[in-house]
Motif scaffolding. Structure first.
Motif, PDB file in Angstrom:
ATOM      1  N   MET A   1      -0.024  -2.592   6.590  1.00  0.00           N
ATOM      2  CA  MET A   1       0.392  -0.852   6.006  1.00  0.00           C
ATOM      3  C   MET A   1      -0.174  -0.025   5.706  1.00  0.00           C
ATOM      4  O   MET A   1      -1.582  -1.058   5.427  1.00  0.00           O
ATOM      5  N   ARG A   2      -0.435   1.085   5.921  1.00  0.00           N
ATOM      6  CA  ARG A   2      -1.015   1.918   5.650  1.00  0.00           C
ATOM      7  C   ARG A   2      -1.375   2.360   4.226  1.00  0.00           C
ATOM      8  O   ARG A   2      -0.583   1.736   3.389  1.00  0.00           O
ATOM      9  N   GLU A   3      -2.378   2.859   4.228  1.00  0.00           N
ATOM     10  CA  GLU A   3      -2.483   2.593   2.421  1.00  0.00           C
ATOM     11  C   GLU A   3      -1.896   4.335   1.941  1.00  0.00           C
ATOM     12  O   GLU A   3      -1.557   3.735   0.646  1.00  0.00           O
ATOM     13  N   ASP A   4      -1.135   4.435   2.289  1.00  0.00           N
ATOM     14  CA  ASP A   4       0.340   6.043   1.923  1.00  0.00           C
ATOM     15  C   ASP A   4       0.918   5.333   2.008  1.00  0.00           C
ATOM     16  O   ASP A   4       2.624   6.597   1.921  1.00  0.00           O
ATOM     17  N   SER A   5       2.018   3.841   2.191  1.00  0.00           N
ATOM     18  CA  SER A   5       3.355   3.949   2.603  1.00  0.00           C
ATOM     19  C   SER A   5       3.799   3.448   2.354  1.00  0.00           C
ATOM     20  O   SER A   5       3.505   3.634   0.865  1.00  0.00           O
ATOM     21  N   PHE A   6       5.003   3.933   1.438  1.00  0.00           N
ATOM     22  CA  PHE A   6       6.158   3.757   0.860  1.00  0.00           C
ATOM     23  C   PHE A   6       6.786   3.535   0.961  1.00  0.00           C
ATOM     24  O   PHE A   6       7.848   3.854   2.475  1.00  0.00           O
ATOM     25  N   LYS A   7       8.254   3.083   0.307  1.00  0.00           N
ATOM     26  CA  LYS A   7       9.914   2.784   0.201  1.00  0.00           C
ATOM     27  C   LYS A   7      10.374   3.306  -0.308  1.00  0.00           C
ATOM     28  O   LYS A   7       9.816   2.856  -1.831  1.00  0.00           O
ATOM     29  N   VAL A   8      11.544   4.321  -0.512  1.00  0.00           N
ATOM     30  CA  VAL A   8      12.205   4.424  -1.238  1.00  0.00           C
ATOM     31  C   VAL A   8      13.687   3.995  -1.325  1.00  0.00           C
ATOM     32  O   VAL A   8      13.983   3.418  -0.266  1.00  0.00           O
ATOM     33  N   ILE A   9      14.090   3.254  -2.375  1.00  0.00           N
ATOM     34  CA  ILE A   9      15.278   2.014  -2.731  1.00  0.00           C
ATOM     35  C   ILE A   9      16.489   2.839  -3.359  1.00  0.00           C
ATOM     36  O   ILE A   9      15.954   3.399  -4.400  1.00  0.00           O
TER      37      ILE A   9
END
Length: 90
Positions: A1-9
């Motif tokens: 995963m990229r350093e700035d990866s994210f997921k909104v839950i």
């Protein structure tokens, strides 16, 4: 995963699974609400998901996946999670 990866839950209060048998609009409304909020935030489909919370232990199945179950099941974790619970207004 990229350093700035994210997921909104996005999460909402779960309901017993038999609500599906009765055509309760709540479940579709939750998914529609999550989709609208994701569109407003310009999120792609892989940047958000919908989960459930606050399942009661009354001996019957509830709508899944529970937010904690979802987090445990993820094989790859993004660097950041943003948890967005739905609120109820009267």
């Amino acid at each position: 995963m990229r350093e700035d990866s994210f997921k909104v839950i996005f999460s909402a209060h779960s309901v017993p699974i038999f609500a599906l048998d009765f055509g309760a609009p709540y479940i579709d409304q939750i998914f529609d609400n999550s989709k609208l909020r994701a569109e407003q935030l310009s999120l792609t489909a892989d940047q958000y998901t919908n989960t459930w919370q606050s399942e009661s232990d009354i001996g019957i199945p509830w709508i899944k996946s529970d937010v904690l179950e979802y987090l445990r099941e993820q094989k790859q974790q993004p660097k950041h999670y943003n948890l967005c619970p739905n609120q109820f207004y009267q």
